[in-house]
Design a protein around this motif. Structure first.
Motif, mmCIF file in Angstrom:
data_model
loop_
_atom_site.group_PDB
_atom_site.id
_atom_site.type_symbol
_atom_site.label_atom_id
_atom_site.label_comp_id
_atom_site.label_asym_id
_atom_site.label_seq_id
_atom_site.Cartn_x
_atom_site.Cartn_y
_atom_site.Cartn_z
ATOM 1 N N VAL A 151 0.843 -1.196 0.000
ATOM 2 C CA VAL A 151 0.000 0.000 0.000
ATOM 3 C C VAL A 151 0.881 1.249 0.000
ATOM 4 N N ALA A 152 1.914 1.201 0.833
ATOM 5 C CA ALA A 152 2.807 2.357 0.952
ATOM 6 C C ALA A 152 3.559 2.590 -0.350
ATOM 7 N N ARG A 153 3.963 1.514 -1.004
ATOM 8 C CA ARG A 153 4.709 1.664 -2.254
ATOM 9 C C ARG A 153 3.826 2.335 -3.309
ATOM 10 N N ALA A 157 14.897 7.055 -1.673
ATOM 11 C CA ALA A 157 14.859 6.315 -2.942
ATOM 12 C C ALA A 157 15.582 4.978 -2.761
ATOM 13 N N ARG A 158 16.696 5.030 -2.058
ATOM 14 C CA ARG A 158 17.439 3.787 -1.801
ATOM 15 C C ARG A 158 16.588 2.817 -0.959
ATOM 16 N N THR A 217 11.407 -2.771 -2.061
ATOM 17 C CA THR A 217 10.726 -3.439 -3.168
ATOM 18 C C THR A 217 11.396 -4.775 -3.478
ATOM 19 N N ILE A 218 12.734 -4.809 -3.402
ATOM 20 C CA ILE A 218 13.420 -6.091 -3.611
ATOM 21 C C ILE A 218 12.932 -7.096 -2.569
ATOM 22 N N ARG A 234 9.925 -12.008 -1.611
ATOM 23 C CA ARG A 234 8.991 -12.763 -0.778
ATOM 24 C C ARG A 234 7.781 -13.198 -1.612
ATOM 25 N N ARG A 235 7.266 -12.233 -2.384
ATOM 26 C CA ARG A 235 6.083 -12.547 -3.184
ATOM 27 C C ARG A 235 6.395 -13.671 -4.176
#
Ligand code: GDP
Length: 371
Positions: free
Chosen positions: A177-179, A320-321, A327-328, A333-334
């Motif tokens: 959600v945050a992303r 940004a980092r 995200t990685i 995990r996904r």
């Protein structure tokens, strides 16, 4: 049609209710009207035209709100083809982003977030420019919807032509959600929104997510009966660049002042924030619009301070980092759990671990394909 219950009245084009026959007295039953299947037989269901990423980008850069909304919808979608399009739009918008003041706003339910955002929003729009109000609702995963960032909560702002209000994305984990909210910030900035508020409810984890995407983090507090500091996690106070005590009006003023003093001394016990800025504590009233100028003067001072000392740029780069690694992490995990063969392997490994025939570490490494 069963004639025992209804009979068709050819003059009126409807079925007559049997209780309206002469043997019933006292009550009459109004007959209903049979609705035609469609008022306009030529009408086709409305289909929304879909736009190409290039069209969306062009619209966004022109400040077209409809195109912006459509792009945000793509960002929020879970469909892989939408996500691919969203990524393309985001990449093309990225060079035009970054030029806003990103302000995070948190507080417990009832602290006055929506009242304040309404007033703060109109305040920033007085100087021109545009404002986007986004939200991260930590409960949206469960409720599949969100009241945060809801237009109805920000009555005046929602009617302002230069305000774009978007509730929290609802799908996925808090990280997901945050992303999406962070990606939406990029789109809004490309569309010329030079002020972005990101609202969240004060429950802990979601604050960290908001903090990782804003320049200024505001904690809205209200004065209680001497227990102001209770229930506020130390970590949240550490994140705050400004603590603002709302509802400093009427007979609540003294309590608000007391809370202000308590927060000030509590802040002194915390380590100095990396920005070098000393967080300030102010009282105001969102409802009666008292002290709003002072809150924004503080925010202006803060932005000047962190622009001058280079923290503004440094923090943006750090964020940004952070989002790259975040995200990685979530993608790894996904991909691991979404693998269709994985469920059986996991169940098997779990059984072996539970019966003490395999150590948890070996099981994990085996599942990860490393042993
Ligand atoms: P949120 O849940 O944090 O968004 O809080 P709301 O903005 O919905 O406010 C919760 C309640 O507090 C509402 O009944 C508001 O009218 C009231 N409220 C908000 N700001 C003030 C204020 O400055 N003074 C007073 N007295 N009441 C306020």
């Amino acid at each position: 049609m069963d004639n025992n219950t209804t009979s068709f009245d050819p003059h009126h084009g409807h079925y007559e209710h049997p209780e309206n026959s002469a043997e019933y007295t006292g009550l009459t039953v109004n007959s209903g009207v049979i609705q035609p299947p469609c008022v306009n037989p030529y009408m086709k269901p409305r289909r929304r035209r879909s736009f190409t990423p290039a069209e969306l980008v062009e619209g966004i850069l022109k400040g077209d709100v409809t195109m912006l909304s459509r792009a945000v919808t793509l960002v929020e979608s879970v469909a892989p083809e939408h996500q691919a399009m969203a990524r393309e739009v985001i990449e093309k918008c990225l060079p035009y982003s970054g030029n806003s003041r990103r302000i995070g706003i948190t507080g417990v339910p009832g602290a006055g977030k929506s009242t304040s955002i309404d007033v703060f929003g109109l305040h920033v729009l007085r100087d021109g420019g545009k404002l986007a109000v986004l939200a991260i609702d930590p409960s949206s995963e469960r409720t599949k919807g969100s009241i945060l960032g809801d237009k109805t909560r920000m009555e005046k702002l929602s009617q302002h032509p230069d305000a774009f209000i978007r509730p929290s994305p609802s799908a996925g984990s808090l990280g997901g959600v945050a992303r999406k909210t962070r990606e939406t910030i990029i789109l809004c900035e490309a569309a010329g929104y030079n002020n972005v508020f990101v609202e969240t409810v004060g429950v802990g984890q979601s604050e960290t997510a908001v903090h990782s995407m804003v320049d200024f983090f505001m904690l809205i507090q209200i004065a209680g009966a001497g227990d102001e500091l209770q229930g506020i996690k130390r970590g949240i106070m550490e994140m705050a660049d400004g603590i603002v005590i709302n509802k400093a009006d009427g007979d609540n003023i003294d309590r608000a002042r007391l809370a202000q003093a308590q927060f000030k001394s509590a802040l002194q016990l915390l380590p100095a924030p990396p920005s070098g800025w000393q967080p300030e504590v102010l009282c105001y009233s969102g409802y009666y619009e008292i002290g709003i100028d002072e809150v924004w003067e503080m925010i202006d001072r803060y932005f000047k301070f962190i622009t001058d000392n280079g923290f503004f740029e440094r923090q943006r780069r750090e964020q940004a980092r952070y989002w790259m690694y975040e995200t990685i992490d979530s993608e790894l995990r996904r991909r691991f759990y979404d693998d269709s063969d994985r469920a059986a392997a996991l169940a098997n490994a779990e059984r072996l671990v539970l019966s003490n025939r395999l150590s948890p570490f070996t099981a994990a490494l085996q599942l990860l394909g490393e042993e």
